[in-house]
Design a protein around this motif. Sequence first.
Motif, PDB file in Angstrom:
ATOM      1  N   GLU A   7      -4.186   0.568 -14.020  1.00  0.00           N
ATOM      2  CA  GLU A   7      -5.476   0.681 -13.701  1.00  0.00           C
ATOM      3  C   GLU A   7      -5.904   0.738 -12.093  1.00  0.00           C
ATOM      4  OE1 GLU A   7      -7.712  -2.371 -15.547  1.00  0.00           O
ATOM      5  OE2 GLU A   7      -7.606  -1.855 -17.540  1.00  0.00           O
ATOM      6  N   ASP A   8      -5.013   1.820 -11.696  1.00  0.00           N
ATOM      7  CA  ASP A   8      -5.179   2.000 -10.066  1.00  0.00           C
ATOM      8  C   ASP A   8      -4.795   0.806  -9.239  1.00  0.00           C
ATOM      9  OD1 ASP A   8      -5.170   3.959  -8.133  1.00  0.00           O
ATOM     10  OD2 ASP A   8      -7.345   3.505  -7.698  1.00  0.00           O
ATOM     11  N   LYS A   9      -4.164  -0.053  -9.645  1.00  0.00           N
ATOM     12  CA  LYS A   9      -3.629  -1.368  -8.776  1.00  0.00           C
ATOM     13  C   LYS A   9      -2.205  -1.404  -9.042  1.00  0.00           C
ATOM     14  CE  LYS A   9      -4.774  -6.417  -8.633  1.00  0.00           C
ATOM     15  NZ  LYS A   9      -5.271  -7.470  -9.228  1.00  0.00           N
TER      16      LYS A   9
ATOM     17  N   THR B 204       0.133  -1.182 -20.734  1.00  0.00           N
ATOM     18  CA  THR B 204      -1.108  -1.148 -20.931  1.00  0.00           C
ATOM     19  C   THR B 204      -1.331  -1.038 -22.446  1.00  0.00           C
ATOM     20  OG1 THR B 204      -1.439   0.184 -19.174  1.00  0.00           O
ATOM     21  CG2 THR B 204      -3.427   0.226 -20.801  1.00  0.00           C
TER      22      THR B 204
ATOM     23  N   ASP C 179       5.703   5.383 -15.098  1.00  0.00           N
ATOM     24  CA  ASP C 179       4.983   5.939 -15.719  1.00  0.00           C
ATOM     25  C   ASP C 179       4.596   5.450 -17.245  1.00  0.00           C
ATOM     26  OD1 ASP C 179       3.188   6.791 -13.885  1.00  0.00           O
ATOM     27  OD2 ASP C 179       3.423   8.966 -14.200  1.00  0.00           O
TER      28      ASP C 179
ATOM     29  N   ASP D 299       0.973  -1.091  -0.116  1.00  0.00           N
ATOM     30  CA  ASP D 299       0.065  -0.005   0.051  1.00  0.00           C
ATOM     31  C   ASP D 299       0.765   1.235   0.103  1.00  0.00           C
ATOM     32  OD1 ASP D 299      -2.415  -1.582   0.035  1.00  0.00           O
ATOM     33  OD2 ASP D 299      -2.781  -1.261   2.154  1.00  0.00           O
TER      34      ASP D 299
ATOM     35  N   SER E 116       4.253   1.617 -17.187  1.00  0.00           N
ATOM     36  CA  SER E 116       2.935   1.409 -17.324  1.00  0.00           C
ATOM     37  C   SER E 116       2.040   1.674 -18.400  1.00  0.00           C
ATOM     38  CB  SER E 116       2.161   2.184 -15.888  1.00  0.00           C
ATOM     39  OG  SER E 116       3.070   1.852 -14.669  1.00  0.00           O
TER      40      SER E 116
ATOM     41  N   VAL F  15       2.037   0.863 -11.607  1.00  0.00           N
ATOM     42  CA  VAL F  15       0.483   0.846 -11.374  1.00  0.00           C
ATOM     43  C   VAL F  15      -0.124   1.092 -12.427  1.00  0.00           C
ATOM     44  CG1 VAL F  15      -1.399   2.040  -9.940  1.00  0.00           C
ATOM     45  CG2 VAL F  15       0.807   2.299  -9.232  1.00  0.00           C
TER      46      VAL F  15
ATOM     47  N   LYS G  64       2.429   1.980  -3.293  1.00  0.00           N
ATOM     48  CA  LYS G  64       1.611   2.553  -4.250  1.00  0.00           C
ATOM     49  C   LYS G  64       1.164   3.989  -4.091  1.00  0.00           C
ATOM     50  CE  LYS G  64      -3.194   1.728  -6.135  1.00  0.00           C
ATOM     51  NZ  LYS G  64      -3.807   2.974  -5.583  1.00  0.00           N
ATOM     52  N   GLU G  65       1.284   4.206  -2.641  1.00  0.00           N
ATOM     53  CA  GLU G  65       1.113   5.789  -2.229  1.00  0.00           C
ATOM     54  C   GLU G  65       2.246   6.696  -2.650  1.00  0.00           C
ATOM     55  OE1 GLU G  65      -0.030   5.965   1.760  1.00  0.00           O
ATOM     56  OE2 GLU G  65      -1.638   4.450   1.462  1.00  0.00           O
TER      57      GLU G  65
END
Length: 728
Positions: A262-264, A299, A292, A196, A295, A260, A199-200
């Motif tokens: 899709e916010d996971k 995607t 980024d 957690d 990511s 990260v 991710k933050e």
Amino acid sequence: MLKSYPKKIEISTCEDEPIRFIHRTQSHGVLLVIDNDFNILQYSKNATDFLNVQIDLLNSNLSAFLHDEVIYKLKIQLIDNDFKTVVDGEFSYKLSLSNEGLLLDIEKYDSTLNLLEEQQLIISALNKMSSCNSVQEVLNTAVNEIKHFLNYDRVMVYKFDADWNGEVIAEAANNDLHSWLGLHYPAGDIPKNARDLFKEQGVRIISNLKEPDYPLFPMVNPQSGFLTNLSNSILRGSSDIHKEYLGNMGVCATLSCAIVIEDKLWGLIACHHYSPKFIDFQKRQTCFLLSDIISNQITIKTSNDFISRLNQNSHVRSKLVHYMSEKWDLVHGLTNNEVTALDLVKSDAFIIKYDTQLSSIGLSLEDTDIKNIIKKFEVLCDENGFYSSNSFSKETSIPSLEKLQFAGVVLYKISKKKGDCIIWLRKEQIAEINWGGNPDKKQIQGNLTPRKSFEKFTEQVREHSIPWQTHEIAAIKAFVEDVKNIIVTKFSEVSKLNRQLLSLNQELESFSYSVSHDLRGPLRGIDGFAQILMEDYMDQLDEDGKQSLQIIINSAARMNDLMDSILSYSGLSKLRKIDDDIDVEKLCNDIVKDSNMKRRYPKTQFNIQKGLPSIYGDRAMLYQLFFNLLSNAFKYSSKKEAPQVTVSQYNDGEKDVYVVTDNGVGFDPKYGKKIFGVFTRLVKEEYEGTGVGLAIAQRVVFRHGGDIWAESGLNKGTTIKFYFKSIR
């Protein structure tokens, strides 16, 4: 809330470890806890030496040792709630929020950094990754670019699975290091509380594992009376468990950057160094930007692969839909053709149950066993009637399938009726997983319990199938919608026909009454007054007037005949047809003359094939049939430069087929059956009509035991063909 940090932590409670409240900071910077007026409430014990200040920091204001410009920028950030790193001389300042006040991280800043070079590196990395053809190529490129940029001894991409176990799927390492590529690590190695925070924060470094952290002073926040939540501090100290874990691996410094999607949290960029290493905020920000980019590229490549695979499946789907629709037989369509449901996704067996039908492919089981399989899986479905697993034995025991070594399943219900479903099955795939140490073994040392051994440990995994991929589930879901649509369409067609028959009978009765009682009176008036004009004023009319008057009289007579025919037609099922041999050529010429078509459409060339054979049927109905067909042909070809209408015939070896052809506007072939519906019109209002003509024509043909169909294309004219099966 916590007032003290627990002194003893067991591995079994590692996920509950309060790492957000570790009251220590790393040695490469200073942490100050301040209030909104920038008064210092707490500070890390290395603050006076690191900042080279000789004042009592506690309760002092930042203005006592920071430049006014830095204070101003930090206050603006606090007002705007937009926190960015501020650089001033040899230090960088990062303000963030905490429930107990404000956190100010102060680090050394390398003013010799070349920002242009970093920008060029980002652009170069983006170009290289964009040109990659797969996710794996993107990750291989990424670890090499980051290793070149940050110069860590080892750079890895660490991907999480559905259970949060991790796997090293890309690596760039010094030549003297053993490769960790392909090694797996259990979820407990990076527990949820740590995930957690990754991710933050996005980017997190440990600069020197061998140097002790500095505690906050005072330990408890004087305003709140509790430990300060240091979640947002980039200098927050690490868990003793984690530090010993890294030490057991021989690591001295790390950088971790979250990937990260899709916010996971998809995975981590994990950088290891075997000696102390500090990376300043600017380079960390560059690494964050690279994550980024990674990511986004993951995607994009995943989406492209997803679309490509769906397109591959669409061909199989279209064939299966065709098979099912051809005879309205789902079970036969999916299991008894060259292409079957097994071809939709990689699978070893398939089951379908619909209504009273049951069939399977790849299963040598009795129907009772298959029904039991359906019953066991059906109770595991979610609210959407879906269930999937690559190890169903974890949730239910099905001996008949386990005996045949099946382990994976996807089930979708296809109706609300119990048991109606389709199922794909996969056999067990025995696999070997290489772990970085025995994931079940605990190494106990003092009060801590991190794993100590990271030697390669191979585990054999059974009772699992190949996992169902996202694109496969999507293909199955889309196909299930096709199946449901066919079921609904089939049911709707039957219901629609029943409703239409009932409605049509009611309409015909009403229409018959209207024709009999409401239309004959005005028609008699028209005919009567026309007859009076003909008798009393014939000598006063010119030839055009006489001809027009005669057309009125003829039309009234014909209308009267047509009403009789319509009345007969509305009761076709009740009235007896009066069949006779009808001269088609004469019938068509009469229709054109009676309807004044040559005068209304003077440019149209009307052709009738010579020697047309007579047709055996009811003359009134045949008149209505050809009248409707010819009216449409003249009307819809009238706007062509050289309109043509032709009546012809051919014999297909069994029967005479009559043809009415025009070169008019035509229609989309997909509406070939729809045009015979009641009140159906496929053209704009520029052409008059009610949309009943072809429906009546079809009923006349059906009443004579024949068939009628249309062939056309947009702006390619229309050909209507029909035949009768009337027997003399």
